[in-house]
Design an enzyme around this catalytic site. Structure first.
Site, PDB file in Angstrom:
ATOM      1  N   ARG A   1      -6.862  10.040  11.850  1.00 25.78           N
ATOM      2  CA  ARG A   1      -7.132   9.410  10.816  1.00 25.78           C
ATOM      3  C   ARG A   1      -8.501   8.834  10.227  1.00 25.78           C
ATOM      4  O   ARG A   1      -9.429   7.987  11.356  1.00 25.78           O
ATOM      5  CB  ARG A   1      -6.009   7.880  10.961  1.00 25.78           C
TER       6      ARG A   1
ATOM      7  N   HIS B   1      -1.964  10.035   2.057  1.00 33.60           N
ATOM      8  CA  HIS B   1      -1.094  10.138   2.836  1.00 33.60           C
ATOM      9  C   HIS B   1      -0.172  10.207   3.108  1.00 33.60           C
ATOM     10  O   HIS B   1       1.411  10.590   2.571  1.00 33.60           O
ATOM     11  CB  HIS B   1      -0.254   7.949   3.157  1.00 33.60           C
TER      12      HIS B   1
ATOM     13  N   GLN C   1       3.524  10.261   5.149  1.00 34.79           N
ATOM     14  CA  GLN C   1       3.858   9.032   5.243  1.00 34.79           C
ATOM     15  C   GLN C   1       5.039   9.390   3.711  1.00 34.79           C
ATOM     16  O   GLN C   1       6.502   8.946   3.537  1.00 34.79           O
ATOM     17  CB  GLN C   1       2.976   7.568   4.616  1.00 34.79           C
TER      18      GLN C   1
ATOM     19  N   ASP D   1       2.985  -1.085  -1.010  1.00 34.19           N
ATOM     20  CA  ASP D   1       2.504  -1.543   0.334  1.00 34.19           C
ATOM     21  C   ASP D   1       1.683  -3.182   0.710  1.00 34.19           C
ATOM     22  O   ASP D   1       1.364  -3.952  -0.136  1.00 34.19           O
ATOM     23  CB  ASP D   1       1.615  -0.164   0.582  1.00 34.19           C
TER      24      ASP D   1
ATOM     25  N   CYS E   1       5.922   1.532   3.792  1.00 31.64           N
ATOM     26  CA  CYS E   1       5.399   1.993   4.612  1.00 31.64           C
ATOM     27  C   CYS E   1       4.899   1.935   5.602  1.00 31.64           C
ATOM     28  O   CYS E   1       5.683   2.075   6.984  1.00 31.64           O
ATOM     29  CB  CYS E   1       4.217   3.034   4.132  1.00 31.64           C
TER      30      CYS E   1
ATOM     31  N   ARG F   1       9.169   9.062  10.404  1.00 37.88           N
ATOM     32  CA  ARG F   1       7.705   9.325  10.938  1.00 37.88           C
ATOM     33  C   ARG F   1       7.795  10.793  11.983  1.00 37.88           C
ATOM     34  O   ARG F   1       7.259  11.082  11.546  1.00 37.88           O
ATOM     35  CB  ARG F   1       7.232   8.459  10.749  1.00 37.88           C
TER      36      ARG F   1
HETATM   37  N1   CP Z   1       2.874   3.402   7.410  1.00 37.06           N
HETATM   38  C1   CP Z   1       1.682   3.706   9.124  1.00 37.06           C
HETATM   39  O1   CP Z   1       1.192   5.400   8.409  1.00 37.06           O
HETATM   40  O2   CP Z   1       1.630   3.043   9.630  1.00 37.06           O
HETATM   41  P1   CP Z   1       0.748   2.930  11.247  1.00 37.06           P
HETATM   42  O3   CP Z   1      -0.702   2.458   9.858  1.00 37.06           O
HETATM   43  O4   CP Z   1       0.614   1.882  11.767  1.00 37.06           O
HETATM   44  O5   CP Z   1       0.829   4.876  11.395  1.00 37.06           O
HETATM   45  N1  NVA Z   2      -2.341   1.339   2.714  1.00 34.40           N
HETATM   46  C1  NVA Z   2      -2.542   1.024   3.509  1.00 34.40           C
HETATM   47  C2  NVA Z   2      -1.395   2.323   4.790  1.00 34.40           C
HETATM   48  C3  NVA Z   2      -1.729   1.790   6.015  1.00 34.40           C
HETATM   49  C4  NVA Z   2      -0.109   2.271   6.261  1.00 34.40           C
HETATM   50  C5  NVA Z   2      -4.350   1.328   4.322  1.00 34.40           C
HETATM   51  O1  NVA Z   2      -4.779   2.254   4.197  1.00 34.40           O
HETATM   52  O2  NVA Z   2      -4.075   0.603   5.429  1.00 34.40           O
END
Ligand code: CP
Ligand code: NVA
Length: 310
Positions: A108, A135, A138, A226, A265, A293
């Site tokens: 990430r 993502h 997801q 989201d 998500c 997930r």
């Molecule tokens: N939805 C998602 O990716 O959650 P996290 O940020 O907790 O990994």
């Molecule tokens: N759009 C959000 C998703 C988190 C899982 C972010 O990037 O923070």
């Protein structure tokens, strides 16, 4: 196609055709059924996954970790801030070194360019666990969840209300690949950027921008949103003000088809992008979505290691 022939990365949905992604989803369903039956096939015995997190995570972190272990593999959890790459070691050198130690990397990282640099230099699979751009893991879980509850997503009206962010970009790609009609409702200030507009233009009319949330949600088969403030966004107060008319509440949901699920998500901010009565109501699938997930992560891991069947 950013995947080279030797190494199977999982960087973006657009890198794959429908058949490959459908294969991953089918495998996820099979692995899920086995787990519910108490079976944990050791498909990834002896494999070690390194997970690098430059940003916070609950679902991605835990589902990849538990997923690897349930398939017989092992994991290393690495905070980007503890690694030399947080000082001045290049992503490329990091990738070459990690490739000598572990079997795959899930990362990430904010910059998508950094993800591509890492993947380009790695001789082991790299999985995108979220960047500012996308993502994909997801959206695989999202599609799996919708289809488990309502059948094929093909031809369905899917509506996204809120900010045009990384999850939406992967949905634009997913809808195009799987033939869903995606309607995007955002305020002008947080509308799709040039990159996303290019993807929308390549969707053969499957993805449309409808600024008015009521019109976008009307007769929808699925309604999604989201967080309004993604990791790295600096203008939280401004966003909450501008996005307020895009909150998903009972009234807005009532314009969708009566059995339309609500998905998000997570993490969610009740009272901002969605009201508690919607996210905690009977149309909400958010916890099934979060659970999936785990199952999808396992299928993606199998795919990158060349395992396409149980
Ligand atoms: N939805 C998602 O990716 O959650 P996290 O940020 O907790 O990994
Ligand atoms: N759009 C959000 C998703 C988190 C899982 C972010 O990037 O923070």
């Amino acid at each position: 196609m950013s995947n080279n022939q030797k190494v199977r990365h999982f960087l973006d949905l657009n890198d794959f055709d429908e058949k490959t992604l459908r294969g991953i989803l089918n495998l996820a369903l099979e692995i899920k059924a086995k787990l519910k039956n108490g079976e944990r096939p050791a498909l990834l015995n002896d494999k070690i996954l390194a997970m690098i997190f430059e940003q916070t995570s609950t679902r991605t972190r835990v589902s990849f970790d538990v997923g690897m272990r349930q398939l017989g593999g092992e994991t290393l959890m690495l905070a980007g801030s503890d690694m030399q790459l947080s000082l001045d070691e290049t992503l490329s050198d990091t990738a070459k070194v990690m490739s000598r130690y572990v079997d795959a990397i899930m990362i990430r990282i904010s910059s998508h360019e950094d993800l591509l640099e890492l993947a380009g230099a790695a001789s082991i699979p790299v999985i995108n666990g979220l960047t500012r751009r996308s993502h994909p893991c997801q959206v695989m879980a999202d599609i799996m969840t919708y289809e488990e509850h309502r059948g094929s997503i093909k031809g369905k009206k899917i509506t996204w209300v809120g900010d045009a962010n990384n999850v939406l970009l992967s949905w634009v790609e997913g809808a195009t690949i799987f033939g869903a009609n995606l309607y995007i409702s955002t305020p002008k200030q947080y509308a799709p950027n040039q990159g996303m507009l290019a993807q929308i233009a390549a969707s053969n009319g499957l993805v449309k921008i409808i600024e008015d949330p009521k019109e976008a949600v009307k007769d929808a088969d699925l309604v999604m949103t989201d967080t309004w403030v993604s990791m790295g966004d600096k203008d939280a107060d401004e966003r909450r003000k501008i996005l307020a008319p895009y909150r998903i509440d009972k009234k807005l949901m009532s314009l969708a088809k009566p059995d339309a699920p609500f998905m998000h998500c997570l993490p969610a901010h009740r009272g901002d992008e969605v009201t508690p009565e919607v996210i905690d109501g009977k149309q909400s699938l958010v916890f099934d979505e979060a659970e999936n997930r785990l199952h999808v992560q396992k299928a993606i891991l199998c795919y990158v290691f060349g395992i396409e069947k149980l």
